[in-house]
Design a protein around this motif. Sequence first.
Motif, short mmCIF file in Angstrom:
data_model
loop_
_atom_site.label_atom_id
_atom_site.label_comp_id
_atom_site.label_asym_id
_atom_site.label_seq_id
_atom_site.Cartn_x
_atom_site.Cartn_y
_atom_site.Cartn_z
N GLY A 91 -41.75 70.59 0.11
CA GLY A 91 -42.01 69.71 1.24
C GLY A 91 -43.12 68.71 0.98
N GLY A 92 -44.04 69.06 0.08
CA GLY A 92 -45.10 68.13 -0.30
C GLY A 92 -44.56 66.92 -1.03
N THR A 93 -43.47 67.11 -1.76
CA THR A 93 -42.79 65.98 -2.40
C THR A 93 -41.96 65.22 -1.37
OG1 THR A 93 -42.72 67.08 -4.54
CG2 THR A 93 -41.09 65.37 -4.18
N THR A 94 -41.28 65.96 -0.51
CA THR A 94 -40.44 65.34 0.52
C THR A 94 -41.25 64.44 1.43
OG1 THR A 94 -38.89 67.18 0.49
CG2 THR A 94 -38.89 65.80 2.44
N MET A 95 -42.42 64.88 1.86
CA MET A 95 -43.20 64.08 2.81
C MET A 95 -43.58 62.72 2.22
SD MET A 95 -46.98 65.69 3.09
CE MET A 95 -48.09 65.73 1.70
N GLN A 96 -43.72 62.66 0.90
CA GLN A 96 -44.06 61.39 0.27
C GLN A 96 -42.93 60.38 0.41
OE1 GLN A 96 -46.27 61.78 -3.53
NE2 GLN A 96 -45.76 63.94 -3.22
N LEU A 97 -41.70 60.88 0.42
CA LEU A 97 -40.54 60.00 0.54
C LEU A 97 -40.44 59.38 1.93
CD1 LEU A 97 -38.05 62.35 -1.31
CD2 LEU A 97 -39.17 60.31 -2.24
N LEU A 98 -41.16 59.93 2.88
CA LEU A 98 -41.16 59.42 4.25
C LEU A 98 -42.30 58.43 4.51
CD1 LEU A 98 -40.45 62.82 5.97
CD2 LEU A 98 -38.85 60.91 5.76
N CYS A 99 -43.16 58.24 3.54
CA CYS A 99 -44.32 57.35 3.70
C CYS A 99 -44.00 55.95 3.19
CB CYS A 99 -45.52 57.93 2.96
SG CYS A 99 -46.11 59.45 3.71
N ASP A 100 -44.86 55.03 3.54
CA ASP A 100 -44.65 53.64 3.15
C ASP A 100 -44.98 53.38 1.68
OD1 ASP A 100 -43.88 52.38 5.78
OD2 ASP A 100 -45.76 53.36 6.33
N ALA A 101 -45.94 54.13 1.14
CA ALA A 101 -46.30 53.96 -0.26
C ALA A 101 -47.03 55.21 -0.75
CB ALA A 101 -47.18 52.74 -0.47
N VAL A 102 -46.96 55.45 -2.06
CA VAL A 102 -47.64 56.57 -2.70
C VAL A 102 -48.48 56.02 -3.84
CG1 VAL A 102 -47.36 58.72 -3.99
CG2 VAL A 102 -45.78 58.17 -2.12
N LEU A 103 -49.74 56.40 -3.86
CA LEU A 103 -50.62 56.09 -4.98
C LEU A 103 -50.88 57.41 -5.70
CD1 LEU A 103 -52.45 54.16 -6.55
CD2 LEU A 103 -54.27 54.72 -4.93
N ALA A 104 -50.41 57.54 -6.93
CA ALA A 104 -50.48 58.82 -7.64
C ALA A 104 -51.53 58.77 -8.75
CB ALA A 104 -49.11 59.15 -8.23
N ALA A 105 -52.39 59.77 -8.74
CA ALA A 105 -53.37 59.94 -9.82
C ALA A 105 -52.65 60.44 -11.07
CB ALA A 105 -54.43 60.95 -9.38
N PRO A 106 -53.24 60.29 -12.25
CA PRO A 106 -52.62 60.81 -13.46
C PRO A 106 -52.31 62.32 -13.39
CG PRO A 106 -54.42 59.35 -14.03
CD PRO A 106 -54.48 59.55 -12.54
N SER A 107 -53.05 63.05 -12.58
CA SER A 107 -52.84 64.49 -12.44
C SER A 107 -51.71 64.84 -11.47
CB SER A 107 -54.13 65.16 -11.97
OG SER A 107 -54.53 64.61 -10.72
N LEU A 164 -38.42 74.31 11.21
CA LEU A 164 -39.72 73.88 10.68
C LEU A 164 -39.70 72.41 10.27
CD1 LEU A 164 -40.60 76.98 8.49
CD2 LEU A 164 -41.77 76.27 10.58
N ASN A 165 -38.59 71.98 9.65
CA ASN A 165 -38.49 70.59 9.18
C ASN A 165 -38.60 69.59 10.31
OD1 ASN A 165 -38.32 71.22 6.50
ND2 ASN A 165 -36.09 71.19 6.46
N VAL A 166 -37.99 69.89 11.45
CA VAL A 166 -38.06 68.98 12.58
C VAL A 166 -39.52 68.77 12.99
CG1 VAL A 166 -37.51 68.70 15.03
CG2 VAL A 166 -35.74 69.43 13.43
N GLY A 167 -40.26 69.86 13.07
CA GLY A 167 -41.66 69.77 13.46
C GLY A 167 -42.54 69.11 12.43
N ILE A 168 -42.19 69.29 11.17
CA ILE A 168 -43.03 68.75 10.09
C ILE A 168 -42.69 67.29 9.78
CG2 ILE A 168 -43.55 68.94 7.61
CD1 ILE A 168 -43.13 72.00 7.96
#
Length: 102
Positions: free
Chosen positions: A67-83, A41-45
């Motif tokens: 995996g929702g946390t992991t995918m952020q580590l693969l992105c160029d930047a994360v903008l996080a809301a207070p929530s 699954l990880n390869v495909g995702i």
Amino acid sequence: AVDAVVLTGSGRYLSSGAAFFDVGVDKVNWPSVLHSQVARLNVGIFHPFIHFPKPLFIAANGPAVGGGTTMQLLCDAVLAAPSATFHTPFKKLGITKEGCST
């Protein structure tokens, strides 16, 4: 032309993580078969994130799990809301971390 892509969640969550039993993980042999099934699954995702040709951003609008946390580590930047919160419950599930979570 597309210059960049922004991903976000729908509703209160960015991602609630994988529902292993909803994607065909063998309940009887859990977790002995989990490693190979999750690896597949990880390869495909995650490969599309690694090889994405444009800048990729996450707008984290709420909790991200596994995996929702992991995918952020693969992105160029994360903008996080207070929530936004980030959780990796691998130990509680008795499995090793996947992807970029190690």
